[in-house]
Each structure stands twice: as C-alpha cells, then as structure tokens.
Scaffold this active site. Structure first.
Site, PDB file in Angstrom:
ATOM      1  NE  ARG A 113      -2.238 -10.819  -4.063  1.00  0.00           N
ATOM      2  CZ  ARG A 113      -0.911 -10.915  -3.964  1.00  0.00           C
ATOM      3  NH1 ARG A 113      -0.235 -11.647  -4.839  1.00  0.00           N
ATOM      4  NH2 ARG A 113      -0.263 -10.299  -3.011  1.00  0.00           N
ATOM      5  CE1 TYR A 221      -4.599  -1.180  -1.961  1.00  0.00           C
ATOM      6  CE2 TYR A 221      -3.408  -1.104   0.126  1.00  0.00           C
ATOM      7  CZ  TYR A 221      -3.772  -1.780  -1.028  1.00  0.00           C
ATOM      8  OH  TYR A 221      -3.301  -3.059  -1.250  1.00  0.00           O
ATOM      9  CG  ASP A 298       5.899 -15.577  -2.347  1.00  0.00           C
ATOM     10  OD1 ASP A 298       6.664 -14.593  -2.307  1.00  0.00           O
ATOM     11  OD2 ASP A 298       4.687 -15.514  -2.038  1.00  0.00           O
TER      12      ASP A 298
END
Length: 428
Positions: A113, A221, A298
């Site tokens: 991120r 992952y 968001d």
C-alpha cells in the site's frame, strides 16, 4: 510540503485527505490543467497497512496515467488466485491471472500500500500539485461560487470545488449525510515479512491464496518483487458479538484459527499484534455531491474488504471525475469556465450505482466465505464445480470503468447454495 502559510492564489480544487484516493484524484485533475491543493492532517504524507490487490480495472487507469511500469517494478504480478478451504486446505476454485490479463488487457497486481501511495505522491509532485500537511479540516461550508473548508486553527480555504477524500470517518460525511459506520463484528490482522520467514510454511509464492473457513479467512501473497510476503487474517470477534469495546484482541486471533490447516496455523504467529483493523463499512447512499462539495473514496462508499476494491474504487472515482471535467472543458466556449455542476452530476450518476454494487457484493461475499456446517459444504461443492475460465463473476467489475450509467455492465447471477449436489457421505 508544509509551508507556514498557504500558497499564493486560489486553487481550482481543494482535496481533503492525502491517502491513495485523495492523491490519485489530485493527479487526475492536475492532468487537466487544474490548480489542485491536497490538505493532509498528518505531519507528512504516508500510508499504513501492508499489501493491496490491484485488479485490471485499476491497472488500466495506471497505464493511462503512465504509472503502470513503475507499479510493476515495485509490485508483483501473480500467476493465479486460488481459493482453498481453511480447514482441510483443499482447493475450491482458481483464476488464471495470466489469462485474466489477456481477457481484460491489463494485469492483476499486488503491491505494498505504501508503494502505490508513493507512486501517486511522486506523480502529484511532478504535476505541480500543492501538498500541504498539518492541515486538519473541521468543517465545510457552501459559498456562492464553490465551497469553503474551515481548519482546526481557525483559518479557511476556498475553491470552486472541494473533494472530501477524508476516509471512513470523514468529517464531510458526518456533516452532509450524518450516518453511522456499520460494524461487521470481524477484525483484520496484517503482516508483511521477509519471504525467508514463510518459505517452510507451505506457501504459494507466485499465487494470491485465500483460505476461507468458518467465521474466518486468511490471505497470502508475495510483495516487492517476491522479497516480502503479505498475510491477512480476518475473523469474527466473540467480544464484538458480546458488545465489548475491546474486541478483536490477539487472544481472539489465536483462538479463531486453532482448527485451520497447517499453512494457516503457521502463519498466525507472524501477524502484527500491536495493531488490528476492525472491519467497518457504511450503508450505501445515493447522494455524494452537495453543492460543490463532493464525497469520494471511503468518504462516499467505504466497503468491507472482501472484493479488494476499496482503493481501486477511489482511484476510479478520481479518474471519472477528471474525465467528466475534461468533457465539460471541451464543450465550453472560449473564455467560459467549464460547468463543474454538470461534471459533478455526471460523476454521481455513474459512480453511485457501481460502488453500491461493490459494497453490497462485498458484504455477501463475506457471508459466503465464512459459512460453517452444511452450508460450507454446499459452498465448496459449487466452487469446485466452477469452470476456472468462467468470467461471469468478474466481468462486471474488472472491465473498463464506466463513464455513463448505460456503460455499466450487468451484474453476475448468484448461484443459490441449495443448488449444490452433495454426496450423502458428505452430509453425514
């Protein structure tokens, strides 16, 4: 990035919030020649968290922005997405991500991120976006020709457009909509560790693997060219169900995964235990635009994380808003300002329905992933029967981002659990 006073002149757009949604929107609008300021409450720009999945509907936009190559160098393009049962580790279904790229024209990536955030931060710097830190916005007001924000220190800034990209707990959302967040009673733990720490745990380094289990799931992952490994552990908190305030604690983490398979159990001790994320969303709302104040990301549509589309939807929001501004600019006579109200109306007309679909589907997927008993067996049977190259469940979300409501593809048709054919021995 933090001058004592604001830059001279008036911006065309004020973006509140310096996360991925705010920065990507600022960049999209700056590419249209607009003067954009981003106001971030923290002392510096940055992101917390670990891995992020970036589907083709987002890598398509990164490619248009000229940022996909940089993202590839920082992330990983996995080979498959594999769903397994968390109890017995049996494979349920998979997506061939190389074939997925052929279908949609752009890759499915995973990236840290903070790396994706950094890509947009550097892009904004190159585009001349003003990046202002230590700016805490406490109120929003309408003006005759735009909107005004009021800062914690009592100062104000105004612009023809204010974009509120200030997240799940948005000040603008609280003022303009006034609804509450919704708790799912689930909590997420994350960790990103050197790959050497997990190589003996039976992990699949080249895949995105999701283990779905009763009231829990576990995601794994690789990141950063395969040198790092990302894990996410999600479970329903008994303390939350009991109404306790201190819910989602590490003791609950350990208990939630006691009955899972070896690979999952070996991953749990590596999770960060000094922080966790309660999984919250909000009910969809139909109005995101209030005068010249537009909710985005968001602040407009916080989803549960099951579809891995939260950051992507925010990036899409900014891309759509910028495209509609560009259309108005092209249509405006020389010397006449583009019609912001028309651009905002077009943005709201297409994005509200798409994001409502993602929000409601994410909730439904959360229920599906966490089934127990006979329902779990029915789910597993349906998933095992799926053709790995059936894209009816992904076309509606991984295809090109719609700019008009009639471009939004039809939704998938859900398969009822009752349709599963179980062997008698499995039902005993």
């Amino acid at each position: 990035m933090n001058p004592e006073t604001s830059p001279a002149g008036r911006p065309d757009v004020l973006v509140v919030g310096g996360g991925i949604g705010g920065l990507s929107t600022a960049y999209a609008l700056a590419r249209q020649g607009l003067r954009v300021w981003v106001l971030e409450r923290a002392p510096e720009f940055g992101e917390v968290g670990a891995g992020l999945q970036v589907a083709p509907n987002c890598t398509r936009i990164l490619a248009e922005y000229g940022l996909l190559d940089e993202a590839r160098t920082l992330g990983v393009v996995p080979e498959n997405m594999v769903m397994r049962d968390a109890l017995d580790s049996g494979e349920l279904t998979r997506l061939d991500l190389r074939d997925l790229e052929r279908r949609y024209g752009f890759p499915y990536m995973v990236i840290h991120r903070s790396d994706l955030h950094g890509i947009f931060l550097r892009a904004c710097e190159r585009a001349g976006v003003e990046l202002l830190t230590d700016r805490t916005v406490v109120d929003y007001e309408h003006t005759e020709d735009g909107a005004l924000i009021r800062l914690e220190d009592g100062s104000t800034e105004e612009a023809p457009l204010v974009v509120a990209a200030d997240g799940l707990h948005s000040v603008a959302r609280r003022k303009l909509v006034g609804d509450d967040v919704v708790s799912s009673d689930y909590v997420a733990y994350r960790a990103a560790v050197p790959i050497e720490q997990v190589r003996d745990n039976g992990v699949a380094e080249k895949d995105v693997t999701v283990y779905v289990g009763p009231r829990c799931h576990f995601v794994q992952y690789a990141l950063r060219g395969g040198d790092m490994f990302n894990q996410v552990a999600v479970f329903r908190s008994p303390k939350a169900l009991a109404g306790r305030a201190d819910w989602g604690t590490p003791d609950e983490l350990d208990a939630a995964f006691e009955a899972t398979c070896d690979t999952v159990r070996k991953g749990i001790p590596l999770m960060w235990r000094d922080r966790w994320w309660q999984m919250l969303d909000r009910d969809p709302v139909a109005t995101w635009v209030h005068g010249r104040i537009a909710l985005l990301g968001d602040a407009a549509h916080p989803p549960l994380q099951y579809m891995a589309q939260g950051a992507i939807m925010a990036i899409e929001d900014g891309w759509v808003l910028a495209r509609h501004y560009a259309r108005q600019a092209e249509a405006a006579p020389a010397g006449v300002r583009p019609d912001w109200d028309a651009a905002l109306a077009a943005y709201e007309a297409v994005r509200v329905e798409h994001c409502r679909r993602v929000q409601t589907t994410a909730r439904a997927w959360g229920e599906l992933w966490h089934l127990d008993g006979g329902s779990r067996l029915q789910r597993n049977a349906i998933m095992r029967a799926r053709d790995p190259y059936d894209y009816s469940f992904t076309d509606w979300v991984y295809g090109p981002t719609a700019l008009q409501p009639d471009e939004e593809p039809p939704m998938f048709t859900p398969i009822p659990l009752s349709s599963a054919a179980l062997e008698d021995s499995l039902q005993d």
